[in-house]
Scaffold this motif. Structure first.
Motif, PDB file in Angstrom:
ATOM      1  N   HIS A  70       0.848  -1.186   0.000  1.00 24.26           N
ATOM      2  CA  HIS A  70       0.000   0.000   0.000  1.00 24.26           C
ATOM      3  C   HIS A  70       0.883   1.235   0.000  1.00 24.26           C
ATOM      4  O   HIS A  70       1.307   1.714   1.051  1.00 24.26           O
ATOM      5  CB  HIS A  70      -0.956  -0.019   1.192  1.00 24.26           C
ATOM      6  CG  HIS A  70      -1.868  -1.206   1.153  1.00 24.26           C
ATOM      7  ND1 HIS A  70      -2.900  -1.315   0.250  1.00 24.26           N
ATOM      8  CD2 HIS A  70      -1.885  -2.358   1.855  1.00 24.26           C
ATOM      9  CE1 HIS A  70      -3.518  -2.459   0.414  1.00 24.26           C
ATOM     10  NE2 HIS A  70      -2.920  -3.123   1.397  1.00 24.26           N
ATOM     11  N   GLN A  71       1.178   1.701  -1.198  1.00 22.11           N
ATOM     12  CA  GLN A  71       2.008   2.874  -1.379  1.00 22.11           C
ATOM     13  C   GLN A  71       1.557   3.565  -2.658  1.00 22.11           C
ATOM     14  O   GLN A  71       0.728   3.055  -3.388  1.00 22.11           O
ATOM     15  CB  GLN A  71       3.481   2.479  -1.474  1.00 22.11           C
ATOM     16  CG  GLN A  71       3.793   1.594  -2.681  1.00 22.11           C
ATOM     17  CD  GLN A  71       5.225   1.114  -2.692  1.00 22.11           C
ATOM     18  OE1 GLN A  71       5.751   0.732  -1.654  1.00 22.11           O
ATOM     19  NE2 GLN A  71       5.856   1.135  -3.847  1.00 22.11           N
ATOM     20  N   VAL A  76       2.589  -4.269  -6.621  1.00 18.71           N
ATOM     21  CA  VAL A  76       2.147  -5.648  -6.432  1.00 18.71           C
ATOM     22  C   VAL A  76       3.277  -6.558  -6.889  1.00 18.71           C
ATOM     23  O   VAL A  76       3.837  -6.371  -7.962  1.00 18.71           O
ATOM     24  CB  VAL A  76       0.865  -5.961  -7.241  1.00 18.71           C
ATOM     25  CG1 VAL A  76       0.461  -7.410  -7.077  1.00 18.71           C
ATOM     26  CG2 VAL A  76      -0.268  -5.045  -6.822  1.00 18.71           C
ATOM     27  N   GLU A  77       3.621  -7.529  -6.056  1.00 18.11           N
ATOM     28  CA  GLU A  77       4.647  -8.509  -6.396  1.00 18.11           C
ATOM     29  C   GLU A  77       4.049  -9.902  -6.368  1.00 18.11           C
ATOM     30  O   GLU A  77       3.196 -10.205  -5.534  1.00 18.11           O
ATOM     31  CB  GLU A  77       5.805  -8.475  -5.393  1.00 18.11           C
ATOM     32  CG  GLU A  77       6.861  -7.479  -5.693  1.00 18.11           C
ATOM     33  CD  GLU A  77       8.056  -7.625  -4.756  1.00 18.11           C
ATOM     34  OE1 GLU A  77       9.075  -7.010  -5.071  1.00 18.11           O
ATOM     35  OE2 GLU A  77       7.973  -8.319  -3.731  1.00 18.11           O
ATOM     36  N   TYR A  78       4.525 -10.730  -7.271  1.00 19.88           N
ATOM     37  CA  TYR A  78       4.116 -12.131  -7.322  1.00 19.88           C
ATOM     38  C   TYR A  78       5.317 -12.999  -6.995  1.00 19.88           C
ATOM     39  O   TYR A  78       6.432 -12.725  -7.432  1.00 19.88           O
ATOM     40  CB  TYR A  78       3.580 -12.485  -8.713  1.00 19.88           C
ATOM     41  CG  TYR A  78       2.303 -11.759  -9.042  1.00 19.88           C
ATOM     42  CD1 TYR A  78       1.078 -12.299  -8.686  1.00 19.88           C
ATOM     43  CD2 TYR A  78       2.333 -10.518  -9.672  1.00 19.88           C
ATOM     44  CE1 TYR A  78      -0.098 -11.626  -8.964  1.00 19.88           C
ATOM     45  CE2 TYR A  78       1.159  -9.844  -9.956  1.00 19.88           C
ATOM     46  CZ  TYR A  78      -0.054 -10.400  -9.598  1.00 19.88           C
ATOM     47  OH  TYR A  78      -1.216  -9.729  -9.863  1.00 19.88           O
TER      48      TYR A  78
END
Length: 109
Positions: A70-71, A76-78
């Motif tokens: 949340h920035q 988003v990383e997978y």
């Protein structure tokens, strides 16, 4: 929802990772977590829509973990789960076989 029964272990494995893209996504994430854009560049030829669909399916089946930071801008990383890493390890010999026989496979009409 009815419970699926499988005829053998290969049937079960293919149901989780079947299709062209999931194996390539697993292979790409084997090096470590990637953001969506990085993953799209790594998996050559996949459309954005298809990558989204495949990642959702892989997240549902427990192969991939999606981490939302949340920035601003959103990040988003997978990454692979332990389950995904174990499937990736199981696919490694198949990849080696493909490398060994690539010329012959490419020559198939």
């Amino acid at each position: 929802m009815t419970k699926r029964t499988f005829t053998c272990g290969l049937d079960a494995a293919i149901s989780v990772m079947g299709g062209k893209w999931k194996g390539l996504i697993l292979f790409s994430l084997g090096e470590g977590p990637l953001r969506f854009g990085e993953l799209r560049r790594t998996v050559a030829g996949i459309s954005e829509r298809m990558l989204i669909l495949q990642l959702r399916e892989m997240e549902t089946s427990g192969l991939v973990h999606r981490e939302v930071y949340h920035q601003v801008p959103p990040k988003v990383e997978y990454s692979l789960t332990e389950f995904g890493s174990s499937l990736n390890a199981a696919l490694a010999p198949l990849g080696e076989w493909g490398e060994e026989h690539m010329e012959r496979i490419e020559a198939i009409p």
